[in-house]
Design a protein around this motif. Structure first.
Motif, PDB file in Angstrom:
ATOM      1  N   GLY A  52      48.192  36.912  44.509  1.00 27.61           N
ATOM      2  CA  GLY A  52      49.118  36.045  43.794  1.00 27.61           C
ATOM      3  C   GLY A  52      49.174  36.322  42.308  1.00 27.61           C
ATOM      4  O   GLY A  52      50.089  35.882  41.623  1.00 27.61           O
ATOM      5  N   HIS A  53      48.207  37.075  41.786  1.00 17.99           N
ATOM      6  CA  HIS A  53      48.153  37.374  40.365  1.00 17.99           C
ATOM      7  C   HIS A  53      48.708  38.757  40.049  1.00 17.99           C
ATOM      8  O   HIS A  53      48.630  39.200  38.910  1.00 17.99           O
ATOM      9  N   GLN A  54      49.238  39.443  41.043  1.00 18.25           N
ATOM     10  CA  GLN A  54      49.729  40.803  40.841  1.00 18.25           C
ATOM     11  C   GLN A  54      51.195  40.876  41.237  1.00 18.25           C
ATOM     12  O   GLN A  54      51.651  40.130  42.103  1.00 18.25           O
ATOM     13  N   PRO A  55      51.928  41.795  40.620  1.00 18.42           N
ATOM     14  CA  PRO A  55      53.339  41.951  41.000  1.00 18.42           C
ATOM     15  C   PRO A  55      53.456  42.549  42.402  1.00 18.42           C
ATOM     16  O   PRO A  55      52.560  43.269  42.860  1.00 18.42           O
ATOM     17  N   LEU A  56      54.542  42.229  43.074  1.00 23.65           N
ATOM     18  CA  LEU A  56      54.773  42.781  44.402  1.00 23.65           C
ATOM     19  C   LEU A  56      55.096  44.265  44.301  1.00 23.65           C
ATOM     20  O   LEU A  56      55.851  44.683  43.423  1.00 23.65           O
ATOM     21  N   LEU A  57      54.521  45.041  45.184  1.00 16.29           N
ATOM     22  CA  LEU A  57      54.816  46.463  45.254  1.00 16.29           C
ATOM     23  C   LEU A  57      55.478  46.741  46.595  1.00 16.29           C
ATOM     24  O   LEU A  57      54.900  46.456  47.640  1.00 16.29           O
TER      25      LEU A  57
END
Length: 167
Positions: free
Chosen positions: A128-133
């Motif tokens: 939830g703390h990272q951008p979607l790849l």
């Protein structure tokens, strides 16, 4: 009309506090009242979205804290089990028959698997703390991998799994 035009520009630029405030008793006045009502609705909607975003941020922080706590709490007994299994091997290896050694190997294998699950839980909580790849997934390869893993967990069942061509 110039007041409405300026208001539309300001509203479009993100100034949701701007109101035309034009008081007239004709179509332009009606349009100004409708514009101000639209601005009120947008402002209220933005407030609700901000509140929801704050709630989600709080929930994500709680989830992260929970995951850390759970992972720590789960790893502690696993370390104890691993330690006792190592003691059995070190101190009593000559007294252990093949079945006992197999049981200890199964215990160690399951400890390793549980540690991987805990690592997965922690990784999941951090997503939830990272951008979607975005990436392409070979679904057929993924299905075969899952089927192979499933067969390994239950070798005594002689599973027959058929996977057809997938997109």
């Amino acid at each position: 009309i110039q007041f409405l035009q300026a208001g539309a520009r300001r509203l479009g630029g993100g100034d949701l506090d701007y109101r035309v405030g034009l008081v007239r008793s004709d179509e332009i006045g009606d349009l100004a009242v409708a514009f101000d009502q639209m601005a009120d609705s947008l402002s209220a909607a933005q407030g609700a979205l901000k509140q929801r975003a704050d709630e989600l941020t709080h929930s994500n922080a709680d989830l992260s804290s929970f995951s850390y706590s759970v992972s720590h709490d789960l790893r502690s007994p696993l370390r104890a089990i691993e330690g006792f299994a190592a003691i059995l091997i070190q101190d009593h290896e000559s007294q252990l028959n093949a079945d006992a050694r197999h049981c200890i190997d199964v215990i160690r294998k399951n400890i390793k698997q549980m540690n991987q699950l805990i690592d997965g839980l922690l990784t999941f909580s951090r997503l939830g703390h990272q951008p979607l790849l975005l990436s392409t997934v070979d679904m057929e390869e993924l299905a075969r991998f899952v089927a192979d893993e499933f067969k390994l967990t239950m070798p005594e069942r002689a599973l027959q799994i058929t996977i057809h061509s997938l997109p």
